[in-house]
Design a protein around this motif. Structure first.
Motif, mmCIF file in Angstrom:
data_model
loop_
_atom_site.group_PDB
_atom_site.id
_atom_site.type_symbol
_atom_site.label_atom_id
_atom_site.label_comp_id
_atom_site.label_asym_id
_atom_site.label_seq_id
_atom_site.Cartn_x
_atom_site.Cartn_y
_atom_site.Cartn_z
ATOM 1 N N THR A 272 0.867 -1.182 0.000
ATOM 2 C CA THR A 272 0.000 0.000 0.000
ATOM 3 C C THR A 272 0.905 1.234 0.000
ATOM 4 O O THR A 272 1.382 1.653 1.058
ATOM 5 C CB THR A 272 -0.912 0.011 1.243
ATOM 6 O OG1 THR A 272 -1.682 -1.196 1.260
ATOM 7 C CG2 THR A 272 -1.855 1.202 1.227
ATOM 8 N N PRO A 273 1.152 1.829 -1.166
ATOM 9 C CA PRO A 273 2.007 3.018 -1.221
ATOM 10 C C PRO A 273 1.361 4.197 -0.488
ATOM 11 O O PRO A 273 0.142 4.258 -0.348
ATOM 12 C CB PRO A 273 2.107 3.310 -2.720
ATOM 13 C CG PRO A 273 1.678 2.068 -3.414
ATOM 14 C CD PRO A 273 0.719 1.399 -2.493
ATOM 15 N N GLU A 274 2.197 5.132 -0.054
ATOM 16 C CA GLU A 274 1.677 6.343 0.591
ATOM 17 C C GLU A 274 0.781 7.132 -0.345
ATOM 18 O O GLU A 274 -0.193 7.736 0.079
ATOM 19 C CB GLU A 274 2.840 7.234 1.047
ATOM 20 C CG GLU A 274 3.446 6.821 2.356
ATOM 21 C CD GLU A 274 4.471 7.837 2.838
ATOM 22 O OE1 GLU A 274 4.228 9.062 2.698
ATOM 23 O OE2 GLU A 274 5.499 7.398 3.365
ATOM 24 N N ASP A 275 1.137 7.135 -1.623
ATOM 25 C CA ASP A 275 0.353 7.861 -2.630
ATOM 26 C C ASP A 275 -0.931 7.074 -2.895
ATOM 27 O O ASP A 275 -0.913 6.010 -3.504
ATOM 28 C CB ASP A 275 1.178 7.998 -3.908
ATOM 29 C CG ASP A 275 0.512 8.870 -4.961
ATOM 30 O OD1 ASP A 275 -0.724 9.057 -4.897
ATOM 31 O OD2 ASP A 275 1.235 9.344 -5.862
ATOM 32 N N THR A 276 -2.048 7.598 -2.433
ATOM 33 C CA THR A 276 -3.329 6.882 -2.505
ATOM 34 C C THR A 276 -3.845 6.707 -3.933
ATOM 35 O O THR A 276 -4.776 5.926 -4.143
ATOM 36 C CB THR A 276 -4.390 7.599 -1.657
ATOM 37 O OG1 THR A 276 -4.550 8.944 -2.141
ATOM 38 C CG2 THR A 276 -3.993 7.619 -0.189
ATOM 39 N N TYR B 265 -2.590 5.046 -6.198
ATOM 40 C CA TYR B 265 -2.373 3.669 -6.633
ATOM 41 C C TYR B 265 -3.481 2.738 -6.141
ATOM 42 O O TYR B 265 -3.955 1.885 -6.890
ATOM 43 C CB TYR B 265 -0.991 3.187 -6.178
ATOM 44 C CG TYR B 265 0.116 3.926 -6.894
ATOM 45 C CD1 TYR B 265 0.439 3.627 -8.212
ATOM 46 C CD2 TYR B 265 0.807 4.949 -6.265
ATOM 47 C CE1 TYR B 265 1.438 4.310 -8.886
ATOM 48 C CE2 TYR B 265 1.814 5.651 -6.930
ATOM 49 C CZ TYR B 265 2.113 5.330 -8.240
ATOM 50 O OH TYR B 265 3.080 6.013 -8.911
#
Length: 193
Positions: free
Chosen positions: A12-16, A18
């Motif tokens: 789960t990347p910090e950049d939502t 994705y």
């Protein structure tokens, strides 16, 4: 295409963006009546793709190795969850159950799955389209690398269009639907190699 294998990250990347992308892809595939075959996890982009498809009433088949089921990351909400002995069997099941492959952003495991789908297509183990969703320019360098392999001569002219890339899912699915299978290595003569 009735079903596509979707390759993506379990992180789960910090950049939502994705996670939102994965959920949207799952939903959009389900709304088109295309079933999702994926890694069977409930975390990260994997979980989001499954949630998006399931919420839209789509079919979701998860294929997960025993070791990951035992570590409690399996998504038991899938339409069907298939447990396999290991990664090789998992990738074979993806190929057997799908009519094409869609790769969205992910890490090392995602790259392993993408390159194997391309390699198997090149050899002739399947003749299905291999798509790469280049959302947010995530795969710009990989597309350039694939082009460089072809320019140098490591990818034969007959196989240079195996990887189908697009920036949007609509465009990608349209290109995949128009895909004409190439001549696989298994059917080539030595002079062609």
């Amino acid at each position: 295409m009735k079903r596509v294998a979707v390759y993506c990250g379990s992180a789960t990347p910090e950049d939502t963006r994705y996670i939102d992308l994965a959920r949207d892809v799952g939903r959009d595939l389900a709304e088109r009546g295309i079933g999702v075959v994926y890694g069977g996890g409930r975390l990260g982009l994997m979980g989001a793709i499954a949630s998006g498809a399931l919420e839209a009433g789509g079919e979701v088949i998860g294929v997960i190795p025993e070791a990951l089921v035992n570590s409690e990351v399996a998504n038991h909400a899938c339409t069907e969850l298939i447990t396999v002995s290991g990664m090789h069997e998992r990738k074979q099941r993806f190929t057997d159950l799908s009519d094409g492959f869609v790769t969205i952003p992910g890490g090392v495991g995602t790259m392993d799955e993408l390159w194997e789908a391309m390699s198997w297509a090149q050899l002739g183990y399947h003749s299905d389209p291999v798509g790469l969703l280049n959302a947010f320019g995530f795969y710009d360098h990989l597309i350039a690398f694939n082009r460089k392999m072809a320019e140098v001569g490591f990818v034969r002219p007959a196989h240079q269009n195996i990887l189908i890339a697009a920036d949007t899912l609509d465009e990608l699915l349209e290109k995949m639907a128009a895909y004409v299978p190439h001549t696989p290595i298994f059917r080539m003569k030595a002079d062609d190699l």
